[in-house]
Design a protein around this motif. Structure first.
Motif, PDB file in Angstrom:
ATOM      1  N   SER A 146      -2.050   7.017 -11.724  1.00 15.91           N
ATOM      2  CA  SER A 146      -2.687   8.014 -10.860  1.00 15.91           C
ATOM      3  C   SER A 146      -1.731   9.147 -10.525  1.00 15.91           C
ATOM      4  CB  SER A 146      -3.177   7.346  -9.563  1.00 15.91           C
ATOM      5  OG  SER A 146      -2.093   6.778  -8.867  1.00 15.91           O
ATOM      6  N   LYS A 191      -7.780   7.729  -2.020  1.00 21.41           N
ATOM      7  CA  LYS A 191      -7.815   6.261  -2.038  1.00 21.41           C
ATOM      8  C   LYS A 191      -6.602   5.602  -1.406  1.00 21.41           C
ATOM      9  CE  LYS A 191      -6.106   6.521  -6.820  1.00 21.41           C
ATOM     10  NZ  LYS A 191      -6.428   6.243  -8.229  1.00 21.41           N
ATOM     11  N   LEU A 235      -3.025   0.838 -12.375  1.00 16.10           N
ATOM     12  CA  LEU A 235      -3.873   1.923 -11.889  1.00 16.10           C
ATOM     13  C   LEU A 235      -3.058   2.898 -11.050  1.00 16.10           C
ATOM     14  CD1 LEU A 235      -6.710   3.159 -11.588  1.00 16.10           C
ATOM     15  CD2 LEU A 235      -7.027   1.691  -9.581  1.00 16.10           C
ATOM     16  N   ALA A 236      -2.207   2.359 -10.175  1.00 21.47           N
ATOM     17  CA  ALA A 236      -1.379   3.213  -9.326  1.00 21.47           C
ATOM     18  C   ALA A 236      -0.379   4.006 -10.164  1.00 21.47           C
ATOM     19  CB  ALA A 236      -0.650   2.361  -8.291  1.00 21.47           C
ATOM     20  N   LEU A 293      -6.133   1.426  -1.311  1.00 20.04           N
ATOM     21  CA  LEU A 293      -5.553   0.822  -2.517  1.00 20.04           C
ATOM     22  C   LEU A 293      -4.370  -0.061  -2.163  1.00 20.04           C
ATOM     23  CD1 LEU A 293      -5.450   0.563  -5.578  1.00 20.04           C
ATOM     24  CD2 LEU A 293      -3.948   2.578  -5.627  1.00 20.04           C
ATOM     25  N   ASP A 294      -4.582  -1.362  -2.250  1.00 21.27           N
ATOM     26  CA  ASP A 294      -3.471  -2.297  -2.099  1.00 21.27           C
ATOM     27  C   ASP A 294      -3.165  -2.880  -3.478  1.00 21.27           C
ATOM     28  OD1 ASP A 294      -5.937  -3.554  -2.064  1.00 21.27           O
ATOM     29  OD2 ASP A 294      -5.208  -5.315  -0.992  1.00 21.27           O
ATOM     30  N   ILE A 295      -1.898  -2.910  -3.804  1.00 17.38           N
ATOM     31  CA  ILE A 295      -1.484  -3.332  -5.146  1.00 17.38           C
ATOM     32  C   ILE A 295      -1.143  -4.813  -5.114  1.00 17.38           C
ATOM     33  CG2 ILE A 295       0.183  -2.956  -7.003  1.00 17.38           C
ATOM     34  CD1 ILE A 295       0.414  -0.072  -6.026  1.00 17.38           C
ATOM     35  N   MET A 300       0.837  -1.196   0.000  1.00 18.73           N
ATOM     36  CA  MET A 300       0.000   0.000   0.000  1.00 18.73           C
ATOM     37  C   MET A 300       0.878   1.254   0.000  1.00 18.73           C
ATOM     38  SD  MET A 300      -3.250  -1.041   2.438  1.00 18.73           S
ATOM     39  CE  MET A 300      -4.167   0.399   1.907  1.00 18.73           C
ATOM     40  N   ALA A 344      -4.061  -3.452 -10.622  1.00 10.15           N
ATOM     41  CA  ALA A 344      -3.931  -2.465  -9.547  1.00 10.15           C
ATOM     42  C   ALA A 344      -2.623  -1.698  -9.670  1.00 10.15           C
ATOM     43  CB  ALA A 344      -4.022  -3.150  -8.193  1.00 10.15           C
TER      44      ALA A 344
END
Length: 534
Positions: free
Chosen positions: A534, A516, A530-531, A520-522, A442, A527
């Motif tokens: 962002s 978030k 997405l990170a 938001l845990d990758i 995270m 995911a």
């Protein structure tokens, strides 16, 4: 009663004391020996068995148990047929169990052969619940002892008093800072408490925490037909002259007793107005967990008078649980208000959902995820920062090279998340008051959030768990007081500690957050992308 070993031929009419197994023969304990059993014993080569045999004046275990149980049973109690010397008693209706302890003690003092056990006096019971049992230990007993036990029974030694109060009024007093959701939860919890008794809240009022306003509200509820009024104060009752007792007396009521040797539940007040009970609820009554308030409430719902002596007699057994929200021991001068908090970074997982690569080593803005998490923890007020390794431990250590962190290896990492939590918690220094548990996947959890959790952590005010919240959803990381370390050490498998948060809601400090980062845990390639975007 005769008792002892005999030859099989001399055992006819006796009762076997022990189960006998020899070859194909199985002769159970309690069997009355007949000619058929003698022949079976002889064929099996059994030369001696232990039997019990009633003598003149004796009664069998079942007859004795049934007689005593029938004598004990009062209104609202049924007796099951006696079997193997035991006769069980059951509640025939929902209500409160009333027990004559003196009568129970007299029965148990007559002879070691006769025993009577019951549930605790004044326990709330439901129809069909077992509330007592009479057990005869030997296979028979002298008739005179059975007669003594029956004679020792007082009227209604064991009875279930049905609930009589059905209409309850509730008043909540208000002070600045008392959130409406607290009152809503209190009403919901109270309704759930009343439901098993068939009672309901007929009206509720919310008034300022002032004597006159509260007096008017109580008077109004009594006029609406409330058979019991419960007052939840915005501030705990501190004295017999405080707002709640003063309001009761203002309308001509009286205070029966203030305070109770039960914890949680100390600050309960019981009074009456217009011959209707009025309860000043302790703070613990807002929680659904059983506390001293329940003990008094259920008696009142059954129409039972609760006198001062009833309250003062609750001390033995009155410590129901450790109250985790009670103030903690003061720290030495110069420390920061019991807020010495370590950070535990969990970095031991196998990244199974990532499809192969170790997610903790994946890079975001040129840095490994686990390094970003560790750096944010180091920038916060948390110290020390403990990193739990497991899967690909050497690679994780390399990704954190040069950082002032303490490494702890979890050899059992494959068993799941719980083992890493336990390894991290066990490594927290003894002079640290709590630990904020950070997930190594995270990276959007910033130092500022960790600091906000530490600021919310206030043991002296009962804030022992701090968690970020957005729109009612709880995120990570979570800060845990050392008081909960023993419970964290009982975790197992791949589940976290969410159930502990639910169990200890009264100790929870919720920290509102935006964005978030706390959610938001990758743990998947999507995911991660997405990170990165962002």
């Amino acid at each position: 009663m005769k008792f002892g070993p005999v030859a099989p031929a001399d055992a006819v009419g006796g009762v076997t004391v022990h189960t006998i197994r020899k070859g194909p023969l199985v002769l159970k304990k309690g069997t009355t020996v007949s000619v058929a059993e003698v022949e079976a014993l002889t064929r099996a080569g059994v030369r001696e068995i232990v039997v019990a045999r009633l003598e003149d004046g004796d009664v069998s275990e079942d007859v004795a148990a049934a007689s005593i149980a029938s004598a004990v049973a009062g209104p609202g109690v049924t007796v099951e047929r006696a079997v193997t010397g035991r006769a069980n008693l059951f509640a025939a209706q929902a209500g409160v169990l009333v027990v004559d302890r003196g009568a129970v003690d007299r029965i148990n003092e007559i002879d070691e052969a006769i025993t009577l056990a019951t549930l605790p006096a004044f326990k709330a019971v439901v129809a069909g619940e077992m509330i007592g049992t009479v057990k005869l230990i030997p296979f028979g007993v002298a008739g005179r002892l059975r007669d003594q036990a029956v004679a020792a029974v007082a009227p209604d030694t064991l009875k279930v008093v049905p609930y009589a109060v059905k209409k309850v009024g509730v008043v909540s007093t208000l002070l600045p800072g008392l959130a409406p959701k607290v009152i809503e939860k209190t009403l919901r919890v109270t309704a759930e408490r009343l439901a098993p008794a068939g009672a309901a809240i007929i009206a509720e009022r919310r008034v300022p925490h002032e004597e006159a306003a509260l007096a008017d509200a109580i008077r109004e509820l009594l006029g609406l037909g409330a058979q019991l009024v419960i007052v939840f104060g915005a501030s705990a009752i501190a004295d017999r002259r405080d707002v709640i007792p003063a309001a009761i007396e203002t309308i001509g009521g009286r205070i029966e007793h203030f305070g109770m040797p039960v914890d949680p539940g100390n600050l309960l007040l019981i009074g009456s107005a217009q011959d209707v009970p009025v309860l000043g609820a302790p703070g613990c009554a807002r929680s659904p967990t059983e506390n001293g308030f329940d003990w008094v409430l259920m008696r009142l719902l059954a129409g039972l008078k609760v006198a001062r002596a009833d309250i003062t007699g609750l001390g033995v057994g009155g410590l129901l649980m450790e109250i985790v929200t009670r103030p903690q021991p003061r720290v030495a001068a110069g420390t920061e208000g019991n807020r010495r908090v370590a950070a535990v970074v969990l970095a031991a997982g196998r990244s199974t959902r990532m499809g192969g690569p170790n997610k903790l080593l994946a890079e975001l803005a040129g840095k490994a995820l686990v390094r970003i998490v560790a750096e944010q923890a180091l920038r916060s007020k948390a110290a020390p920062v403990i990193v739990v390794t497991g899967h690909q431990a050497d690679a994780v250590r390399a990704a954190l090279a040069g950082l002032d962190v303490t490494f702890v290896h979890n050899a059992d990492f494959a068993s799941g998340l719980a083992s890493s939590v336990k390894a991290g918690v066990a490594a927290v220094p003894a002079d640290v008051d709590g630990a904020v548990v950070c997930l190594g996947d995270m990276p959007m959890v910033e130092a500022a959030l960790i600091d906000r959790l530490i600021e919310a952590f206030d043991p002296d005010r009962g804030a022992l768990i701090a968690v970020p919240v957005s729109d009612g959803r709880r995120g990570n990381p979570v800060l845990w007081s050392r008081r909960f370390f023993p419970e964290l050490m009982t975790l197992d498998g791949d589940t976290g500690a969410r159930h502990l948060i639910a169990r200890h809601g009264e100790a929870l400090a919720e920290v509102p957050v935006e964005g978030k980062g706390a959610f938001l845990d990758i743990d998947t390639p999507d995911a991660l992308e997405l990170a990165r975007g962002s």
